[in-house]
Motif scaffolding. Structure first.
Motif, PDB file in Angstrom:
ATOM      1  N   PHE A 355       0.839  -1.207   0.000  1.00 53.62           N
ATOM      2  CA  PHE A 355       0.000   0.000   0.000  1.00 53.62           C
ATOM      3  C   PHE A 355       0.873   1.256   0.000  1.00 53.62           C
ATOM      4  N   ILE A 356       1.931   1.254   0.790  1.00 45.86           N
ATOM      5  CA  ILE A 356       2.812   2.424   0.851  1.00 45.86           C
ATOM      6  C   ILE A 356       3.449   2.671  -0.511  1.00 45.86           C
ATOM      7  N   THR A 357       3.820   1.608  -1.196  1.00 45.53           N
ATOM      8  CA  THR A 357       4.395   1.757  -2.540  1.00 45.53           C
ATOM      9  C   THR A 357       3.408   2.464  -3.468  1.00 45.53           C
ATOM     10  N   GLU A 358       2.147   2.050  -3.412  1.00 47.39           N
ATOM     11  CA  GLU A 358       1.129   2.706  -4.235  1.00 47.39           C
ATOM     12  C   GLU A 358       0.873   4.131  -3.764  1.00 47.39           C
ATOM     13  N   LEU A 359       0.923   4.343  -2.455  1.00 49.64           N
ATOM     14  CA  LEU A 359       0.734   5.690  -1.907  1.00 49.64           C
ATOM     15  C   LEU A 359       1.785   6.653  -2.444  1.00 49.64           C
ATOM     16  N   ARG A 361       3.183   6.465  -5.209  1.00 46.67           N
ATOM     17  CA  ARG A 361       3.051   6.585  -6.657  1.00 46.67           C
ATOM     18  C   ARG A 361       1.878   7.469  -7.053  1.00 46.67           C
ATOM     19  N   ARG A 362       1.148   7.976  -6.083  1.00 48.62           N
ATOM     20  CA  ARG A 362       0.010   8.826  -6.397  1.00 48.62           C
ATOM     21  C   ARG A 362       0.476  10.133  -7.026  1.00 48.62           C
ATOM     22  N   LYS A 363      -0.432  10.780  -7.741  1.00 44.30           N
ATOM     23  CA  LYS A 363      -0.075  12.007  -8.462  1.00 44.30           C
ATOM     24  C   LYS A 363       0.286  13.136  -7.516  1.00 44.30           C
ATOM     25  N   PHE A 402       9.658   1.637  -2.104  1.00 37.69           N
ATOM     26  CA  PHE A 402       8.542   2.570  -2.153  1.00 37.69           C
ATOM     27  C   PHE A 402       8.617   3.499  -3.368  1.00 37.69           C
ATOM     28  N   THR A 403       9.824   3.753  -3.861  1.00 36.14           N
ATOM     29  CA  THR A 403       9.978   4.626  -5.036  1.00 36.14           C
ATOM     30  C   THR A 403      10.154   3.825  -6.324  1.00 36.14           C
ATOM     31  N   ARG A 404      10.225   2.497  -6.179  1.00 31.78           N
ATOM     32  CA  ARG A 404      10.451   1.600  -7.316  1.00 31.78           C
ATOM     33  C   ARG A 404      11.745   1.972  -8.040  1.00 31.78           C
ATOM     34  N   ALA A 405      12.736   2.297  -7.242  1.00 29.38           N
ATOM     35  CA  ALA A 405      14.047   2.651  -7.791  1.00 29.38           C
ATOM     36  C   ALA A 405      14.861   1.389  -8.040  1.00 29.38           C
ATOM     37  N   LEU A 430       8.965  11.464  -3.128  1.00 28.11           N
ATOM     38  CA  LEU A 430      10.261  10.914  -2.727  1.00 28.11           C
ATOM     39  C   LEU A 430      10.498  11.146  -1.239  1.00 28.11           C
ATOM     40  N   LEU A 431      10.150  12.328  -0.759  1.00 27.97           N
ATOM     41  CA  LEU A 431      10.306  12.621   0.666  1.00 27.97           C
ATOM     42  C   LEU A 431       9.383  11.725   1.494  1.00 27.97           C
ATOM     43  N   LEU A 432       8.159  11.530   1.007  1.00 25.28           N
ATOM     44  CA  LEU A 432       7.222  10.668   1.719  1.00 25.28           C
ATOM     45  C   LEU A 432       7.751   9.245   1.787  1.00 25.28           C
ATOM     46  N   ALA A 433       8.372   8.772   0.726  1.00 24.74           N
ATOM     47  CA  ALA A 433       8.927   7.415   0.715  1.00 24.74           C
ATOM     48  C   ALA A 433      10.008   7.265   1.778  1.00 24.74           C
ATOM     49  N   TYR A 434      10.840   8.280   1.937  1.00 15.49           N
ATOM     50  CA  TYR A 434      11.917   8.221   2.934  1.00 15.49           C
ATOM     51  C   TYR A 434      11.336   8.211   4.351  1.00 15.49           C
TER      52      TYR A 434
END
Length: 541
Positions: A355-359, A361-363, A402-405, A430-434
């Protein structure tokens, strides 16, 4: 030869009985009053038919006859006509050309109501629907033989399926007839059937998934949170079952008797740890291997706990059974609770991270997410300080997910390219992923024991973003209660559960340094060993 030619000429044209083939505007037709399909709900085209006709039109001609007033009535192929009519109205509203529909015109049936009704009834009663197995197998073949991704996407659109459903068909095609029937009875779609195929060997898997689907539908959020949590738990259970079977096979192959998982009260077997020789010496597994009663019972981690099948018969002395029954029952219940809750935490973790990964990726990020990010950067709370002290490998692992890097392993600056190619509008993600990776680092298996602070705040935030809490996570939030608050200072040392009965950290979490706080002071491997010891003791007693 002449006779044969004359005979052939006298044969009626079989195509003439079908009528005159024409292309007609579907808006110029109407339902024949003697069409056998009277109930509108039975004639209504489903989503798959609507999608197919919208994409490629009607492929099989319908049949009509002249009516009074100059119109034509549809008495065969009503659902196809209604789908074409729906597509025609949408095309006309957008100013696009209307696609014609092929139709056989039966001039000979004008005024022949009895014959028209009979033919319409034959059309609808003698048609056999494709079985669920045929549909799935056909979709699976389309996925396999499609030469390009564009082919597969087009096939999915024509069939009225999501692209993921066509992919799922390959997995669903391999499920057993019994599981397919059960899934169909519960109304599972192709994606859900594919999930069931993955865990069908577990008893009640279909029922548990059905209950999860109903919970999702009841919430009305058009999400699959309960389904995903149930699938994660079923996968965990299936992996444990297969691991246990493999371990039992290895022992059996080595000539070791495998005892039943649950020991009955009157069973004579005892663990070697509770036995001595007649001279009072401990009995090792190596020494006992020659005993005819040498056996093993697998613990919950599928590790063998060595036993003697009948100590009295084979000359061993039973010792050390001094605990009263009430104390034993209480300890067993506590150990069972720890093991079950830690497993539930691990099952929920994978769903939560998806879910966090999709979160991320939101616009755009929500106002609540912005506040979380700014608080993490400006206030430098405890959760962020401990995260900064972790090794680069542990910090980067979830950030990359989370960033699919690209895989960050071994790179000094693993996210440089990601930062460069990310536009301004998506930099907050990106900040949210960290920040999310920092919070996830605090969500250890044993977070349920002390849920106040980070675990509670994080789960409440995710729930506000649309995440469906698992039953285990809901219990954490309920136990913490009150308004979620993030502690700014390192929490004081809190009493830990008995080490033997408190398994927690996975191997990944075990790599954390001692400076990461009281809950991370114990080594993860020790926790795993404690879980095994706890379970072994529970079974032995």
């Amino acid at each position: 030869m002449a006779k044969n030619t004359t005979a052939a000429a006298e044969q009626p044209d079989p195509l003439a009985a079908l009528g005159r083939l024409v292309q007609v505007d579907p808006r110029e037709l109407e339902v024949d009053p003697h069409n056998a399909r009277k109930a509108q709900q039975n004639a209504k085209p489903d989503a798959a038919l609507l999608a197919s006709v919208a994409e490629i039109g009607v492929q099989e001609p319908i049949t009509v006859r002249p009516l009074e007033g100059g119109k034509f009535g549809v008495f065969k192929g009503q659902r196809r006509w209604l789908a074409a009519l729906n597509a025609a109205k949408k095309a006309a509203a957008k100013g696009k050309p209307v696609r014609m529909i092929p139709a056989f015109v039966r001039e000979d049936l004008a005024g022949a109501d009895h014959e028209t009704l009979l033919l319409s009834l034959v059309e609808n009663t003698q048609r056999a629907r494709m079985t669920e197995r045929d549909t799935i197998s056909g979709a699976a073949q389309l996925e396999l033989i499609g030469t390009t991704e564009a082919d597969r996407r087009r096939a999915a659109r024509i069939l009225g399926l999501k692209r993921e459903a066509l992919k799922a068909a390959r997995k669903a095609a391999d499920m057993s007839t019994e599981a397919l029937a059960e899934g169909s009875r519960y109304g599972f779609d192709m994606i859900e059937l594919a999930d069931l195929a993955e865990v069908e060997e577990l008893p009640r898997a279909a029922y548990e998934l059905h209950a999860a689907k109903r919970s999702d539908e009841k919430e009305g959020k058009k999400q699959r949170g309960h389904w995903q949590h149930t699938m994660s738990q079923l996968r965990q259970r299936l992996a444990g079952q297969r691991e246990r079977t493999a371990a039992e096979e290895r022992l059996t192959k080595a000539g070791v008797k495998v005892l039943a998982r649950w020991r009955s009260m009157d069973a004579p077997d005892r663990p070697l740890a509770a036995l001595t020789t007649t001279q009072g010496e401990e009995i090792t597994a190596e020494a006992h291997a020659k005993c005819k009663g040498h056996a093993a019972r697998l613990d919950d981690e599928c590790k063998p706990v060595w036993h003697c099948a009948d100590p009295g018969k084979f000359g061993h002395v039973v010792t050390g059974e001094t605990k009263d029954a009430e104390s034993t029952v209480t300890e067993k219940a506590r150990r069972r609770e720890v093991i079950d809750k830690n497993r539930a935490a691990r099952a929920a973790r994978e769903v939560r991270k998806e879910f966090i990964t999709e979160l991320c990726r939101r616009k755009s990020v929500s106002e609540a997410a912005w506040e979380l990010v700014l608080a993490a950067v400006l206030n430098s709370p405890y959760v962020m300080r401990t995260f900064a002290n972790k090794t680069a490998e542990k910090r980067n692992m979830d950030v990359a997910r989370f960033t699919r890097a690209a895989d960050p392993e071994g790179k000094e600056e693993p996210f440089t390219e990601l930062i460069k190619r990310t536009g301004k509008a998506r930099r907050p993600q990106l900040l949210l992923a960290y920040v999310a990776a920092a919070y996830e680092a605090e969500m250890l298996d044993r977070a349920w024991e002390h849920p106040q602070g980070t675990p509670h705040a994080w789960l409440v935030f995710l729930q506000g973003e649309g995440y469906t809490l698992s039953a285990h996570e809901s219990a954490i939030v309920a136990k913490a209660g009150g308004r979620p608050e993030e502690p700014d200072e390192e929490p004081s040392s809190e009493p830990q559960a008995d080490e033997e009965a408190a398994p927690e950290e996975t191997a990944e979490e075990a790599a954390a340094e001692p400076a990461e706080g009281a809950q991370r002071a114990e080594d993860g491997s020790a926790d795993a060993e404690a879980e095994g010891d706890a379970e072994r003791t529970a079974r032995e007693e």
